[in-house]
Write a protein that holds these residues in place. Structure first.
Motif, PDB file in Angstrom:
ATOM      1  N   GLU A 219       0.884  -1.177   0.000  1.00  0.00           N
ATOM      2  CA  GLU A 219       0.000   0.000   0.000  1.00  0.00           C
ATOM      3  C   GLU A 219       0.911   1.212   0.000  1.00  0.00           C
ATOM      4  OE1 GLU A 219      -3.079  -0.004  -0.461  1.00  0.00           O
ATOM      5  OE2 GLU A 219      -3.903  -1.915   0.219  1.00  0.00           O
ATOM      6  N   LEU A 220       1.036   1.858  -1.148  1.00  0.00           N
ATOM      7  CA  LEU A 220       2.050   2.906  -1.296  1.00  0.00           C
ATOM      8  C   LEU A 220       1.398   4.280  -1.461  1.00  0.00           C
ATOM      9  CD1 LEU A 220       4.355   0.794  -3.641  1.00  0.00           C
ATOM     10  CD2 LEU A 220       4.319   0.848  -1.150  1.00  0.00           C
ATOM     11  N   GLY A 221       2.130   5.215  -2.013  1.00  0.00           N
ATOM     12  CA  GLY A 221       1.599   6.586  -2.078  1.00  0.00           C
ATOM     13  C   GLY A 221       1.747   7.192  -3.454  1.00  0.00           C
TER      14      GLY A 221
HETATM   15  P1  NAD Z   1       8.218   4.878   4.847  1.00  0.00           P
HETATM   16  O1  NAD Z   1       8.214   4.066   3.602  1.00  0.00           O
HETATM   17  O2  NAD Z   1       9.385   5.766   5.100  1.00  0.00           O
HETATM   18  O3  NAD Z   1       8.142   3.929   6.135  1.00  0.00           O
HETATM   19  C1  NAD Z   1       7.132   2.950   6.312  1.00  0.00           C
HETATM   20  C2  NAD Z   1       7.667   1.820   7.163  1.00  0.00           C
HETATM   21  O4  NAD Z   1       8.802   1.236   6.514  1.00  0.00           O
HETATM   22  C3  NAD Z   1       8.140   2.229   8.558  1.00  0.00           C
HETATM   23  O5  NAD Z   1       7.739   1.232   9.497  1.00  0.00           O
HETATM   24  C4  NAD Z   1       9.647   2.239   8.429  1.00  0.00           C
HETATM   25  O6  NAD Z   1      10.333   1.928   9.625  1.00  0.00           O
HETATM   26  C5  NAD Z   1       9.902   1.164   7.388  1.00  0.00           C
HETATM   27  N1  NAD Z   1      11.130   1.401   6.626  1.00  0.00           N
HETATM   28  C6  NAD Z   1      11.695   2.603   6.328  1.00  0.00           C
HETATM   29  N2  NAD Z   1      12.826   2.403   5.605  1.00  0.00           N
HETATM   30  C7  NAD Z   1      12.949   1.075   5.433  1.00  0.00           C
HETATM   31  C8  NAD Z   1      13.912   0.254   4.771  1.00  0.00           C
HETATM   32  N3  NAD Z   1      14.968   0.771   4.145  1.00  0.00           N
HETATM   33  N4  NAD Z   1      13.731  -1.086   4.790  1.00  0.00           N
HETATM   34  C9  NAD Z   1      12.662  -1.617   5.414  1.00  0.00           C
HETATM   35  N5  NAD Z   1      11.724  -0.904   6.061  1.00  0.00           N
HETATM   36  C10 NAD Z   1      11.880   0.426   6.082  1.00  0.00           C
HETATM   37  O7  NAD Z   1       6.850   5.669   4.843  1.00  0.00           O
HETATM   38  P2  NAD Z   1       6.303   6.717   5.881  1.00  0.00           P
HETATM   39  O8  NAD Z   1       7.107   7.969   5.784  1.00  0.00           O
HETATM   40  O9  NAD Z   1       6.163   6.082   7.213  1.00  0.00           O
HETATM   41  O10 NAD Z   1       4.833   6.987   5.295  1.00  0.00           O
HETATM   42  C11 NAD Z   1       4.608   7.875   4.254  1.00  0.00           C
HETATM   43  C12 NAD Z   1       4.365   7.162   2.944  1.00  0.00           C
HETATM   44  O11 NAD Z   1       3.446   6.110   3.111  1.00  0.00           O
HETATM   45  C13 NAD Z   1       3.741   8.080   1.893  1.00  0.00           C
HETATM   46  O12 NAD Z   1       4.319   7.831   0.635  1.00  0.00           O
HETATM   47  C14 NAD Z   1       2.269   7.662   1.904  1.00  0.00           C
HETATM   48  O13 NAD Z   1       1.569   7.958   0.715  1.00  0.00           O
HETATM   49  C15 NAD Z   1       2.385   6.196   2.155  1.00  0.00           C
HETATM   50  N6  NAD Z   1       1.152   5.657   2.727  1.00  0.00           N
HETATM   51  C16 NAD Z   1       0.377   4.823   1.989  1.00  0.00           C
HETATM   52  C17 NAD Z   1      -0.818   4.335   2.512  1.00  0.00           C
HETATM   53  C18 NAD Z   1      -1.731   3.422   1.730  1.00  0.00           C
HETATM   54  O14 NAD Z   1      -2.656   2.859   2.316  1.00  0.00           O
HETATM   55  N7  NAD Z   1      -1.518   3.232   0.448  1.00  0.00           N
HETATM   56  C19 NAD Z   1      -1.195   4.698   3.806  1.00  0.00           C
HETATM   57  C20 NAD Z   1      -0.371   5.552   4.530  1.00  0.00           C
HETATM   58  C21 NAD Z   1       0.799   6.009   3.988  1.00  0.00           C
END
Ligand code: NAD
Length: 434
Positions: A219-221
């Protein structure tokens, strides 16, 4: 074994994973009634921690308590209620037709649990984006390790308390920590990985999953556009767009990212959006109890740089523009005359900044949307059926709302998810169970 080069407690991660490997068949053989009991207990315990959740979210990023029930608790409890209602029908064998050439046999589909699952969740809705996927995983008879975001530590800690109260760790466990913990978890041969977060990290997760041929839901953004045409009710459009854009400070995956508005309506739109922001947050949003903050300085600087870059390139401020780095505060900000190649139009904003762009030819809007990655959500404000049909036919997005935004997320009968860069696989209701 513990890793002496980092503060990651690898022995704990391996202990929990191995315990879940052993226990997975006990969990997978559970009957509908047993799974329903677990879901009920999860729901009741979540309600019990309502106050602590609100406190934690306020400590993490001044999340207003009034928003928490609607955006963190209700989506989970209503998802649990829906799963409880439909679970018996989902897990029952479904008869399918058998071709004549296989005469004498009968055929049916029986869904089996995946096994041991990993949920990696983000910070922007730390409770519901961990417990929503967990609801599906429990309904489907899996064991789960949840790795919540390190960026909202108070919320992650309450989440761990809730899970520890409901489950033994050989069934569901929360492992707190940052990238190193996620990296260690991703080395393990999970059967399914459910990741919510950025497309960049989504690629890292999918690469790691490929090493074990684990299935994934991502689920991304990305940028979710809004199109407001010349027939739209501007007052309704502005109210709904502003509510979605500035709630949670714009830190929502399906937030309206930017607005294309027909040139004949732009003045009316600008006036209305200014007045709506004042209605919601008053003259000084920094003093409003309903207005929260950017989650951290890194995100504050990123969003601020988008505003500065847009202005350097000719954008005009319709409203807002003030900020305070000491409080991670960015005023609700509306920009016009925004160049399409500026940073704010090329990156997911994920903050309280709304670029509005005038158009005269709908085809140009469609070409711009098509030139980028497929959006997670697309919003159309129009009374013109032909325009609506044309946009639906000519664009591709994870989900689309007409004359509203974000509502599709709350309907458990609809699949929720993105497409390629905005996501892989679907969640919610039966789609999450599958
Ligand atoms: P992120 O990708 O930075 O982090 C998400 C999770 O991944 C966290 O638990 C983090 O610790 C982990 N993570 C970070 N770097 C990692 C790595 N190198 N290897 C493995 N795991 C790692 O995202 P964020 O800043 O927490 O959230 C914002 C993003 O999430 C935005 O792009 C937003 O659109 C998206 N989002 C999508 C949905 C959806 O339902 N599609 C919902 C909420 C947020």
């Amino acid at each position: 074994m513990s890793d002496t080069n980092s503060n990651v407690d690898n022995s704990k991660i391996h202990r929990i994973f191995n315990a879940q490997l052993i226990n997975q068949y006990v969990v997978s053989e559970s009957l509908a009634k047993q799974r329903i009991n677990k879901l009920q207990k999860l729901s009741t315990t979540l309600m019990k921690y309502n106050g602590e959740i609100k406190e934690a979210l306020y400590l993490d990023y001044k999340r207003p308590a009034a928003e928490v029930d609607l955006t963190e608790i209700f989506p989970v409890t209503s998802g649990i209620k829906y799963a409880i209602k439909h679970l018996s029908e989902w897990i029952a064998p479904q008869k399918v037709a058998t071709p004549l050439s296989l005469f004498g046999s009968s055929s049916w589909i029986q869904y089996e649990p995946k096994g041991v699952c990993l949920i990696i969740s983000p910070w922007n809705y730390p409770v519901q984006l961990a417990l929503g996927p967990l609801t599906s995983a429990i309904a489907a008879g899996n064991t789960v390790i949840i790795k919540p975001s390190e960026i909202t530590p108070h919320s992650s800690s309450v989440l761990r308390k809730i899970i520890e109260e409901v489950f033994d760790e050989n069934e569901v466990a929360v492992v707190e920590g940052a990238v190193e913990v996620a990296t260690e978890l991703l080395k393990l041969p999970f059967n399914h990985i459910f990741f919510t977060g950025s497309p960049e990290v989504g690629k890292i997760v999918m690469t790691a999953a490929a090493k074990n041929l684990a299935s994934v839901t991502l689920e991304l953004g990305g940028k979710s556009p809004v199109i407001v045409d010349e027939t739209a009710d501007i007052s309704i459009a502005v109210t709904r767009i502003s509510m979605a854009k500035f709630s949670n400070n714009g830190q929502m995956c399906i937030v309206p990212d930017y607005v294309f508005i027909h040139a004949s309506k732009i003045e009316e739109f600008e006036k209305a959006v200014k007045s709506r922001i004042l209605d919601f947050y008053g003259e000084d949003a920094a003093q409003s109890a309903s207005y929260m903050r950017i989650v951290n300085v890194r995100n504050f600087n990123r969003i601020k740089s988008y505003i500065d870059n847009a202005i350097e390139n000719g954008a005009k401020i319709v409203h807002g523009g003030e900020s305070d780095i000491n409080d991670n505060f960015i005023e609700p900000t509306v920009l016009t005359n925004v160049p399409l190649n500026s940073l704010v139009m090329q990156n997911e904003i994920f903050g309280p900044v709304l670029p509005i762009i005038a158009y005269t030819n709908l085809n140009e809007v469609i070409s711009f949307i098509r030139s980028g990655e497929k959006p997670l959500a697309l919003y159309i404000y129009s009374k013109n059926k032909q325009n609506i049909r044309q946009i639906l036919r000519s664009t591709s997005a994870g989900g689309t709302c007409i004359n509203n935004n974000a509502l599709h997320y709350y309907n458990h009968n609809l699949p929720f998810g993105g497409s390629n860069n905005s996501g892989v696989g679907k969640s919610h209701g039966k789609f999450g169970f599958l």
